[in-house]
Design a protein around this motif. Structure first.
Motif, PDB file in Angstrom:
ATOM      1  N   GLY A   1       0.841  -1.202   0.000  1.00  0.00           N
ATOM      2  CA  GLY A   1       0.000   0.000   0.000  1.00  0.00           C
ATOM      3  C   GLY A   1       0.866   1.237   0.000  1.00  0.00           C
TER       4      GLY A   1
ATOM      5  N   SER B   1      -0.765   3.947   4.678  1.00  0.00           N
ATOM      6  CA  SER B   1      -1.906   3.025   4.555  1.00  0.00           C
ATOM      7  C   SER B   1      -2.059   2.118   5.765  1.00  0.00           C
TER       8      SER B   1
ATOM      9  N   VAL C   1      -5.478   3.815   0.650  1.00  0.00           N
ATOM     10  CA  VAL C   1      -5.451   5.021   1.484  1.00  0.00           C
ATOM     11  C   VAL C   1      -5.630   6.232   0.584  1.00  0.00           C
TER      12      VAL C   1
ATOM     13  N   ARG D   1      -1.416   6.487  -5.855  1.00  0.00           N
ATOM     14  CA  ARG D   1      -2.601   5.685  -5.542  1.00  0.00           C
ATOM     15  C   ARG D   1      -3.251   5.173  -6.826  1.00  0.00           C
TER      16      ARG D   1
ATOM     17  N   TYR E   1     -10.090   2.001   2.020  1.00  0.00           N
ATOM     18  CA  TYR E   1      -9.674   3.002   3.019  1.00  0.00           C
ATOM     19  C   TYR E   1     -10.798   3.328   3.985  1.00  0.00           C
TER      20      TYR E   1
END
Length: 504
Positions: A268, A272, A400, A423, A441
């Motif tokens: 991640g 995260s 996240v 991301r 998330y």
């Protein structure tokens, strides 16, 4: 008080979850009964409702190795321990917890103690509350004396519970246990006698008692292969199973009764929660003997790798190298290659640990961090080298939001634009993986823990079904999309520790 003495005091951490443990026992009651009956086992617990069982785990004995129990029963992980002993992890999919059930073969008890145990103890009663056979109280007390005083204790809380059980014995039972303990464990009897006859507070505050258990704990520690997520003994590298798994990997042909453990990467973007959840597993999944491997370049397997990296970085700063693009590329490539070799050894050790059945493997981070923003590379199909890196059994992606990454990792000076791009790149990349657990998330911490735990059980089931069929282990697969468009064209793509950064 000395720090090591504090380790023997009441383990509040171990018993602070009693309420959740009771709920777990209630939820898993049917599963426990089913498994115990399959092995024709009997419980090392007093006859009571499951919810009232003390301790964190359930212990049982059996006298014959049954092969009828499938290693791929739903929501159950089975590990083969030494001497035909088994450890089963029973999952409650709706909670963050799982239960450990240890089923031991009585013949594994040292012969002199086993003979006394079989002659005077090993008395079983049928419990109407659990509908299972249990050891009677005096047999449990004798076994616990052997376990705690010959092997070791986790904390004095265990002795406190045992002391309460001893008070419930009648005079004849007490004398039988005392004489049997003296005969079975003569070297430990001086301390056992004090435990049997002294008040509990006086006993745990006695200097000789503390030294006795400290010695037991340290001797036990020396024999451990793994502790707190790290390999503690080099003996593992001489294990036939481990060496076989290390050399052959997924091509290994295991016995149909062999059980492998899952090897999972947790990935991640920054912030995260990778480290948070890895540490949770280290602390709460210790019964699974997890091997935690950080795939960060800054934490190499070989010590000389740090020295080698620094040397190559210095060379790249020489003016003569900076001015020669060809030399710069070659030296950077050499540095990247050695980094990848170091990570590959970490990967092989982690996979061998899981494949050979020694325990769970968790990779904290993975080379996917590099692939995310540097693959596909329009200038060269060779880079990044991480595109050729093998994969584990499964992978957990912790999503996240970009704004949270920036907020949580404020010292890293990330920008919102940068983290949005990273991301987006990660979300696009994981679409190409055939095995991934994507965790939103929006989920709270407990829900994320539950999903990760359930995924571990699911990967175990998937992995061992192939072994039971006589097939090769199948790792997760990446179907590369060379047409994938990488977000953030104007951002620096290379990772912080990349040698290509040094050469710019």
């Amino acid at each position: 008080m000395m720090k090591n003495e504090a380790l023997l005091l009441f383990d509040k951490q171990s018993y602070k979850k009693r309420k959740s443990h009771k709920k777990l026992l209630i939820n898993l009651e049917k599963n426990i009964i089913k498994i115990v009956r399959k092995f024709n086992a009997y419980l090392v617990h007093n006859c009571d409702d499951f919810k009232n069982f003390s301790g964190k785990d359930i212990d049982a004995f059996y006298e014959k190795k049954y092969k009828s129990f499938s290693s791929t029963s739903k929501n159950t992980i089975k590990r083969n321990l030494s001497g035909n002993d088994l450890r089963l992890y029973i999952n409650d999919p709706k909670s963050i917890d799982f239960l450990s059930l240890d089923i031991e073969e009585t013949s594994n008890i040292p012969t002199p103690i086993f003979n006394i145990y079989k002659t005077y103890f090993d008395k079983r009663i049928f419990c109407k509350k659990t509908k299972l056979n249990h050891l009677d109280r005096k047999s449990i007390v004798f076994y616990k004396l052997y376990k705690y005083f010959l092997i070791t204790i986790r904390s004095f809380d265990q002795l406190k519970i045992l002391k309460k059980e001893i008070r419930k014995l009648d005079k004849d039972e007490f004398l039988l246990i005392s004489k049997s303990a003296e005969k079975a464990m003569p070297h430990e009897y001086e301390i056992i006698e004090k435990f049997l006859n002294w008040k509990f507070v006086k006993f745990i505050n006695n200097k000789n008692v503390k030294e006795f258990f400290l010695t037991k704990k340290f001797n036990r520690q020396k024999k451990r292969i793994i502790f707190s997520g790290n390999i503690y003994s080099k003996k593992i590298f001489f294990s036939k199973k481990f060496i076989y798994a290390f050399i052959f990997g997924r091509s290994a042909k295991w016995n149909l009764n062999h059980t492998s453990m899952p090897a999972i990467a947790i990935i991640g973007n920054d912030g995260s929660g990778k480290t948070t959840f890895v540490e949770y597993i280290r602390e709460n999944f210790y019964k699974m003997d997890p091997l935690i491997i950080n795939m960060k370049t800054s934490e190499p397997f070989f010590r000389f790798s740090i020295y080698l990296r620094e040397k190559i970085k210095k060379i790249l700063k020489y003016n003569i190298i900076k001015k020669n693009n060809f030399l710069k590329l070659i030296i950077s490539y050499i540095g990247e290659f050695f980094d990848l070799i170091d990570k590959y050894f970490k990967y092989k050790i982690g996979m061998a640990w899981a494949d050979s059945g020694y325990g769970l493997t968790i990779f904290e981070r993975y080379p996917t961090d590099r692939i995310r923003g540097e693959f596909p590379n329009k200038k060269s199909k060779i880079f990044p080298l991480e595109q050729f890196f093998p994969f584990p059994d499964g992978m957990v992606y912790l999503d996240v939001m970009a704004k949270d990454s920036v907020k949580r990792k404020i010292k890293d000076n990330h920008t919102l634009v940068e983290m949005n791009s990273k991301r987006k790149n990660y979300l696009n990349l994981i679409k190409e993986f055939d095995e991934i657990e994507k965790i939103s998330y929006s989920k709270n911490i407990k829900e994320k823990i539950r999903l990760i735990k359930n995924y571990i059980f699911r990967i175990y089931d998937k992995k061992n079904k192939r072994i039971n069929l006589g097939s090769k282990i199948q790792r997760m697969h990446w179907k590369k999309n060379y047409k994938r468009v990488i977000a953030g064209a104007n951002l620096k793509r290379h990772q912080k520790n990349s040698f290509f950064n040094e050469s710019n």
